[in-house]
Design a protein around this motif. Structure first.
Motif, PDB file in Angstrom:
ATOM      1  N   ASP A   1       5.920  -1.434   2.729  1.00 41.60           N
ATOM      2  CA  ASP A   1       6.211  -1.930   1.383  1.00 41.60           C
ATOM      3  C   ASP A   1       4.954  -1.789   0.528  1.00 41.60           C
ATOM      4  O   ASP A   1       3.868  -2.174   0.949  1.00 41.60           O
ATOM      5  CB  ASP A   1       6.603  -3.411   1.491  1.00 41.60           C
ATOM      6  CG  ASP A   1       7.072  -3.976   0.161  1.00 41.60           C
ATOM      7  OD1 ASP A   1       6.664  -3.449  -0.890  1.00 41.60           O
ATOM      8  OD2 ASP A   1       7.843  -4.952   0.204  1.00 41.60           O
ATOM      9  N   ARG A   2       5.111  -1.228  -0.645  1.00 40.18           N
ATOM     10  CA  ARG A   2       3.956  -1.043  -1.540  1.00 40.18           C
ATOM     11  C   ARG A   2       3.308  -2.366  -1.932  1.00 40.18           C
ATOM     12  O   ARG A   2       2.167  -2.402  -2.367  1.00 40.18           O
ATOM     13  CB  ARG A   2       4.419  -0.343  -2.819  1.00 40.18           C
ATOM     14  CG  ARG A   2       4.325   1.160  -2.772  1.00 40.18           C
ATOM     15  CD  ARG A   2       5.153   1.777  -3.885  1.00 40.18           C
ATOM     16  NE  ARG A   2       4.567   1.592  -5.219  1.00 40.18           N
ATOM     17  CZ  ARG A   2       3.555   2.300  -5.689  1.00 40.18           C
ATOM     18  NH1 ARG A   2       2.983   3.207  -4.934  1.00 40.18           N
ATOM     19  NH2 ARG A   2       3.094   2.106  -6.912  1.00 40.18           N
ATOM     20  N   TYR A   3       4.067  -3.434  -1.827  1.00 37.07           N
ATOM     21  CA  TYR A   3       3.557  -4.741  -2.268  1.00 37.07           C
ATOM     22  C   TYR A   3       3.557  -5.741  -1.112  1.00 37.07           C
ATOM     23  O   TYR A   3       3.721  -6.939  -1.318  1.00 37.07           O
ATOM     24  CB  TYR A   3       4.408  -5.274  -3.426  1.00 37.07           C
ATOM     25  CG  TYR A   3       4.697  -4.238  -4.493  1.00 37.07           C
ATOM     26  CD1 TYR A   3       3.656  -3.628  -5.192  1.00 37.07           C
ATOM     27  CD2 TYR A   3       6.003  -3.875  -4.805  1.00 37.07           C
ATOM     28  CE1 TYR A   3       3.914  -2.668  -6.165  1.00 37.07           C
ATOM     29  CE2 TYR A   3       6.263  -2.919  -5.785  1.00 37.07           C
ATOM     30  CZ  TYR A   3       5.221  -2.315  -6.451  1.00 37.07           C
ATOM     31  OH  TYR A   3       5.474  -1.377  -7.419  1.00 37.07           O
TER      32      TYR A   3
ATOM     33  N   ILE B   1       0.935  -8.736  -1.341  1.00 40.33           N
ATOM     34  CA  ILE B   1       1.173  -9.580  -2.519  1.00 40.33           C
ATOM     35  C   ILE B   1       2.383 -10.463  -2.286  1.00 40.33           C
ATOM     36  O   ILE B   1       2.384 -11.649  -2.604  1.00 40.33           O
ATOM     37  CB  ILE B   1       1.407  -8.725  -3.784  1.00 40.33           C
ATOM     38  CG1 ILE B   1       0.180  -7.864  -4.095  1.00 40.33           C
ATOM     39  CG2 ILE B   1       1.714  -9.612  -4.989  1.00 40.33           C
ATOM     40  CD1 ILE B   1       0.394  -6.885  -5.247  1.00 40.33           C
ATOM     41  N   LYS B   2       3.413  -9.865  -1.697  1.00 47.37           N
ATOM     42  CA  LYS B   2       4.656 -10.625  -1.515  1.00 47.37           C
ATOM     43  C   LYS B   2       4.468 -11.841  -0.607  1.00 47.37           C
ATOM     44  O   LYS B   2       5.217 -12.805  -0.704  1.00 47.37           O
ATOM     45  CB  LYS B   2       5.761  -9.710  -0.990  1.00 47.37           C
ATOM     46  CG  LYS B   2       6.318  -8.830  -2.103  1.00 47.37           C
ATOM     47  CD  LYS B   2       7.475  -7.991  -1.654  1.00 47.37           C
ATOM     48  CE  LYS B   2       8.067  -7.245  -2.857  1.00 47.37           C
ATOM     49  NZ  LYS B   2       8.986  -6.186  -2.427  1.00 47.37           N
TER      50      LYS B   2
ATOM     51  N   GLU C   1       3.712 -14.773  -2.977  1.00 44.23           N
ATOM     52  CA  GLU C   1       4.540 -14.862  -4.182  1.00 44.23           C
ATOM     53  C   GLU C   1       4.586 -16.276  -4.756  1.00 44.23           C
ATOM     54  O   GLU C   1       4.721 -16.460  -5.957  1.00 44.23           O
ATOM     55  CB  GLU C   1       5.954 -14.337  -3.910  1.00 44.23           C
ATOM     56  CG  GLU C   1       6.090 -12.921  -4.404  1.00 44.23           C
ATOM     57  CD  GLU C   1       7.474 -12.345  -4.208  1.00 44.23           C
ATOM     58  OE1 GLU C   1       8.160 -12.752  -3.242  1.00 44.23           O
ATOM     59  OE2 GLU C   1       7.858 -11.476  -5.000  1.00 44.23           O
TER      60      GLU C   1
ATOM     61  N   ILE D   1      -0.660  -8.299 -11.958  1.00 43.53           N
ATOM     62  CA  ILE D   1      -0.037  -8.145 -10.641  1.00 43.53           C
ATOM     63  C   ILE D   1       1.482  -8.324 -10.748  1.00 43.53           C
ATOM     64  O   ILE D   1       2.257  -7.597 -10.147  1.00 43.53           O
ATOM     65  CB  ILE D   1      -0.666  -9.114  -9.619  1.00 43.53           C
ATOM     66  CG1 ILE D   1      -2.146  -8.757  -9.428  1.00 43.53           C
ATOM     67  CG2 ILE D   1       0.073  -9.061  -8.284  1.00 43.53           C
ATOM     68  CD1 ILE D   1      -2.967  -9.805  -8.703  1.00 43.53           C
ATOM     69  N   ARG D   2       1.889  -9.293 -11.579  1.00 44.84           N
ATOM     70  CA  ARG D   2       3.338  -9.457 -11.797  1.00 44.84           C
ATOM     71  C   ARG D   2       3.944  -8.189 -12.397  1.00 44.84           C
ATOM     72  O   ARG D   2       5.041  -7.777 -12.011  1.00 44.84           O
ATOM     73  CB  ARG D   2       3.613 -10.625 -12.756  1.00 44.84           C
ATOM     74  CG  ARG D   2       3.502 -11.981 -12.099  1.00 44.84           C
ATOM     75  CD  ARG D   2       4.019 -13.062 -13.052  1.00 44.84           C
ATOM     76  NE  ARG D   2       3.549 -14.378 -12.663  1.00 44.84           N
ATOM     77  CZ  ARG D   2       3.725 -15.469 -13.395  1.00 44.84           C
ATOM     78  NH1 ARG D   2       4.357 -15.415 -14.549  1.00 44.84           N
ATOM     79  NH2 ARG D   2       3.267 -16.635 -12.974  1.00 44.84           N
TER      80      ARG D   2
ATOM     81  N   LEU E   1       4.362  -5.530  -9.800  1.00 42.75           N
ATOM     82  CA  LEU E   1       5.578  -5.771  -9.015  1.00 42.75           C
ATOM     83  C   LEU E   1       6.835  -5.404  -9.794  1.00 42.75           C
ATOM     84  O   LEU E   1       7.825  -4.949  -9.224  1.00 42.75           O
ATOM     85  CB  LEU E   1       5.652  -7.248  -8.592  1.00 42.75           C
ATOM     86  CG  LEU E   1       5.350  -7.543  -7.134  1.00 42.75           C
ATOM     87  CD1 LEU E   1       3.917  -7.207  -6.798  1.00 42.75           C
ATOM     88  CD2 LEU E   1       5.634  -8.992  -6.798  1.00 42.75           C
TER      89      LEU E   1
ATOM     90  N   ALA F   1      -3.671  -8.452  -3.382  1.00 40.88           N
ATOM     91  CA  ALA F   1      -3.464  -7.289  -4.244  1.00 40.88           C
ATOM     92  C   ALA F   1      -4.507  -6.217  -3.955  1.00 40.88           C
ATOM     93  O   ALA F   1      -4.221  -5.028  -4.019  1.00 40.88           O
ATOM     94  CB  ALA F   1      -3.508  -7.712  -5.706  1.00 40.88           C
TER      95      ALA F   1
ATOM     96  N   ASP G   1      -3.249  -4.341  -0.906  1.00 41.62           N
ATOM     97  CA  ASP G   1      -2.196  -3.374  -1.218  1.00 41.62           C
ATOM     98  C   ASP G   1      -2.762  -2.179  -1.979  1.00 41.62           C
ATOM     99  O   ASP G   1      -2.290  -1.059  -1.815  1.00 41.62           O
ATOM    100  CB  ASP G   1      -1.083  -4.051  -2.038  1.00 41.62           C
ATOM    101  CG  ASP G   1      -0.218  -4.957  -1.171  1.00 41.62           C
ATOM    102  OD1 ASP G   1      -0.150  -4.716   0.047  1.00 41.62           O
ATOM    103  OD2 ASP G   1       0.391  -5.900  -1.712  1.00 41.62           O
TER     104      ASP G   1
END
Lengths: 429, 462
Positions: A7-9, A12-13, A16, A52-53, A56, A96, A99
């Motif tokens: 997953d690219r994020y 970060i996820k 969340e 960052i939001r 996403l 972040a 990632d």
């Protein structure tokens, strides 16, 4: 071409909750050392979190600009501590960064340093040593006993003034097992995580700490297998894969001790952070948790674990009659909540006058790799700290983070102040 | 996107570093404190001098580029959102305190000075500037003037407009205009300072501000009162105001906020209470003592379950921290938080609270509220999700009902946040149509090309 299913994020996820906690009130602007120099929104937690939001949401990408804005944070946690919603944006920023590294890689020469040099303790030592041979020849001497650092760090550090590399590293001068002297009963056994700075630059401090603990009945083990804590790698650069290798090495090195003590706030905090950022399997989670729980900052260990009486803190001869002030390392005061213990120690020392500096817990601007990427900015942040030190009229500024100490030293020398920078343990006999 | 030529002209005016164009940087100037609004600017400029502001506006005016002035972007009205793109003109770097005059009791500041920095500089000299929007750690004085901001202290001390003596304003065509001066009295011509106060950046860019100051009150005391019934708490506020004593602040916190704040930072708040009033008196030690006693007596008589006087500054600070954490508790509670800003006459507080209860029951929405009860300015909020179209539409309708209930009681649409984007759909109901027309005409005179914060306050084409 390998097909990646990652997953690219992914990282970060995992944070969340923190990411969504920010409601954009902007309070963090007032407390952010970077924003207070730059006054642009991308400097501060609110702005970084919004970037960052948007990443996403697919509005932004892993660009050079994005990576740069993310890097421009000292992770000092002042935003979180003062956030009405307690949003831990530094968590989001570290994730972040991780990632971003997956997406972009790390650029030369940092990739060599992070992936090859820092994880290999002997190699790191040799590189530093090799460079140190040349530092006196090629680089101009500065005032006093301070020289420019080795070419190696100098190339990255753009001429920062830091102490010279020690002729012999700590690991070369102390044995693995250091037992209390004859006649002193052994109360417990601790592992000493020496950290790169103490190992390579301040071996005298390391020897002193071992001696001090021995005299208090503590057996000190210094495992040769230990390496760098990994802070510059996984927190600074976001290289979690290498970070895990370093974490595993350290966990293995300290298997059978009651506590693991550290004289470096950054190391202490980073060792405890393994579980938060690097635990990708249940085995690692368990091992990192167990490991992290054993880690203690040296002042916390003396005050809360050993519970030494005030009389145990006698002044080293050079600090008698001096005025001393304390600088809170971010990694102690905000990351770990250690604020009173070091003050209690200093105030207990007879013949030493303690004076509190204004904003003692404000970031000094070092933040490891941050100060390499953004030395000018880092200097401006340091100048505010230097001003605070000056206002106290102290003879000695004390801390317990070699990173902060380099920064304080650099600031004090640049501003030609007659102030000594010392580690808290150096105050003690 | 703006032409490259315009960007390089902006760079020439303000310096290369002061002009931001990357998508990453622009993103960070696309929002404010609201949860509903966002729009990307084409470019952000951070000038450091009045002369630069003047040249930027001149350039924008000649080329018809929208300019949205911005301080710290802490407003909660959508006011600093660059809804038409164009230039965000951010005054954050114009942040010098130019003068503090202890004899005149005045100060002159640049617009980017952060309120808390200003307060700290004044406190060193024993001086006091009362307007205290809860965003004081972030908000700038320029933004405070443009929004005519206020906070808890306004019960006793009034709002930003009551402290303004002089302004320097750059007009849309770049002309630098000086208004007022440093004297407390000034009866020269129209009160044009008031025209720019609360203008939400639609009439000019404020570049210098002179305010009057007060000596710091030597003593203060904080009290809290716990209520089982929110209406009773509302009535207690009216009773205090009618009794001849004027507290410096009277703040209202409901059960939702008490619980959320206690969850975020446990501090021993009464989590069972349905309403909490937090009050402060200030002045000479003797007066504070007497006022506090009188307030405590009234609170008890009005039906407070428990009344406590903070025993020291630490305890007082804790209660005020709970209050300021209140908005975080609210704004972090849902994806979209619709926060009303109505103000009602103080003697209608209990009635208004009762009506909020009815609207809540009828609409099915939980209505949370906290606010400045002492000035009748409550902030009822509805938690919704803008992504859920049907629910969001119902939430909007419920908001309208709340606003209408306030109007029926003689209240106003916005007590302190301003209209911006958030409240413009209600403006026609809240203001005399002739007055709206006059506002538009004034705008036309001062900004004929409509470059300054276009799309704000009134709905376009309406």
């Amino acid at each position: 071409m390998a097909i990646t299913t990652r997953d690219r994020y992914e990282q970060i996820k995992r944070f969340e909750g923190d990411l969504s906690q920010c409601m954009k009130c902007g309070f963090c602007t007032f407390f952010c050392p970077v924003y207070q120099e730059e006054f642009v929104e991308s400097s501060v937690a609110r702005g970084k979190n919004m970037m960052i939001r948007e990443l996403l949401a697919g509005e932004l990408d892993y660009t050079k600009e994005y990576a740069d804005r993310l890097n421009k944070c000292t992770l000092c946690m002042a935003c979180t501590t003062n956030c009405p919603a307690r949003a831990n944006i530094p968590n989001v920023i570290v994730a972040a960064r991780a990632d971003t590294v997956e997406a972009r890689g790390i650029k030369f020469p940092y990739n060599i340093v992070y992936r090859w040099v820092l994880p290999r303790r002997t190699l790191f030592g040799n590189v530093v040593r090799f460079a140190s041979w040349f530092q006196g020849i090629f680089l101009p001497k500065t005032e006093g006993t301070i020289r420019h650092l080795s070419m190696f760090l100098s190339a990255l550090g753009k001429g920062r003034q830091i102490p010279e590399i020690a002729p012999k590293f700590l690991r070369q001068v102390v044995p693995v097992v250091n037992k209390p002297p004859a006649g002193v009963e052994t109360r417990m056994k601790v592992g000493y995580f020496t950290g790169c700075m103490t190992d390579f630059v301040l071996p005298d401090l390391g020897e002193h700490i071992i001696d001090f603990l021995n005299r208090k009945g503590v057996e000190v083990v210094v495992p040769k297998e230990q390496g760098c804590c990994g802070a510059p790698v996984f927190l600074g650069a976001g290289d979690f894969d290498t970070g895990r290798k370093m974490a595993d090495t350290n966990v293995k090195a300290f298997e059978d001790v009651d506590y693991i003590i550290s004289d470096c706030a950054t190391c202490t905090s980073s060792l405890k952070d393994y579980v938060k950022f690097l635990a990708d399997t249940s085995e690692r989670k368990e091992a990192y948790t167990k490991f992290g729980d054993k880690v203690k900052d040296i002042s916390e260990f003396l005050v809360d674990v050993l519970k030494l009486p005030a009389s145990a803190y006698q002044p080293a001869s050079e600090v008698k009659g001096k005025k001393v002030t304390w600088h809170d390392p971010c990694h102690l005061v905000r990351h770990l909540g250690i604020k009173d213990q070091p003050r209690q120690i200093i105030k207990s020392i007879p013949g030493v006058e303690y004076v509190e500096m204004p904003n003692a817990d404000r970031c000094c601007g070092m933040a490891g790799t941050f100060s390499i990427y953004y030395y000018d900015l880092s200097k401006k942040i340091a100048d505010k700290k230097v001003e605070a030190i000056e206002s106290t009229g102290a003879d000695i500024v004390v801390s317990s983070c070699p990173g902060c100490e380099i920064q304080l030293l650099d600031g004090v020398i640049r501003n030609k102040m007659p102030v000594k920078v010392m580690h808290i343990m150096e105050l003690l006999q | 996107m703006l032409e490259t030529k315009l960007i390089s002209q902006l760079q020439k005016i303000a310096g290369k570093e002061a002009v931001l164009t990357s998508k990453e940087d622009l993103t960070t100037y696309s929002y404010d404190g609201t949860t509903t609004w966002a729009h990307m600017p084409d470019v952000v400029v951070l000038p450091t001098t009045t002369e630069q502001v003047s040249q930027i506006l001149k350039l924008a005016n000649e080329n018809g580029i929208p300019v949205t002035p911005r301080g710290a972007g802490t407003n909660v009205s959508g006011g600093s959102i660059p809804i038409k793109g164009g230039i965000v003109l951010c005054t954050a770097k114009m942040n010098k305190i130019l003068d503090i005059n202890k004899t005149n009791l005045t100060a002159t500041i640049e617009p980017g000075v952060v309120l808390q920095d200003f307060n700290m500089a004044l406190a060193k000299q024993g001086l006091f500037y009362p307007p205290d929007p809860v965003s004081f750690f972030g908000c700038t004085l320029g933004g405070n003037v443009a929004e005519n901001s206020a906070g808890p202290y306004c019960v006793k001390y009034g709002v930003t407009k009551h402290y303004l003596l002089g302004l320097e304003v750059v007009l849309a065509n770049g002309y630098v205009m000086k208004l007022g001066g440093v004297t407390v009295k000034n009866r020269t011509g129209y009160e044009l300072i008031m025209l720019f106060t609360g203008s939400e950046g639609t009439l000019g860019v404020i570049t210098k501000i002179t305010v009057k100051l007060l000596p710091m009150p030597p003593a203060r005391k904080t009290m809290i009162a716990v209520f089982d019934d929110m209406e009773v708490a509302g009535q207690a506020v009216s009773d205090i105001m009618a009794s001849g004593v004027v507290p410096a602040k009277i703040e209202f916190v409901d059960n939702f906020v008490i619980r959320r704040v206690e969850e975020m930072t446990p501090m021993g708040l009464p989590v069972e209470a349905n309403a909490l009033l937090i009050l402060e008196t200030d002045g000479s030690p003797a007066a504070v003592e007497a006022d506090a006693q009188q307030i405590v007596d009234i609170l008890k008589k009005s039906g407070a379950k428990d009344v406590k006087v903070a025993k020291d500054a630490n305890e007082a600070a804790m209660y005020w921290k709970a209050r300021s954490a209140g908005f975080a508790a609210v704004f972090g509670a849902a994806h979209t938080v619709m926060a009303e800003d109505v103000a009602v006459p103080r003697d209608k507080l209990a009635e208004f609270i009762r009506r909020l209860g009815e609207i809540s029951k009828k609409s099915g929405f939980f209505i949370q509220f906290l606010g400045h009860a002492g000035d009748g300015n409550l902030h009822p909020s509805i938690f919704t999700d803008i992504r859920d179209k049907e629910q969001f539409a119902r939430a909007q309708e419920t908001m309208a009902e709340i606003f209408r209930a306030a109007m029926e009681l003689g209240g106003v649409l916005s007590g302190e946040h301003g209209i911006g984007l958030e409240k413009q759909r209600f403006l026609k109901e809240a203001m005399d149509p002739v007055a709206i027309d006059i506002m538009k005409k004034i705008k036309g005179v001062l900004d004929p090309n409509n470059i300054l914060n276009p799309g704000k306050i009134w709905e376009e084409g309406a």
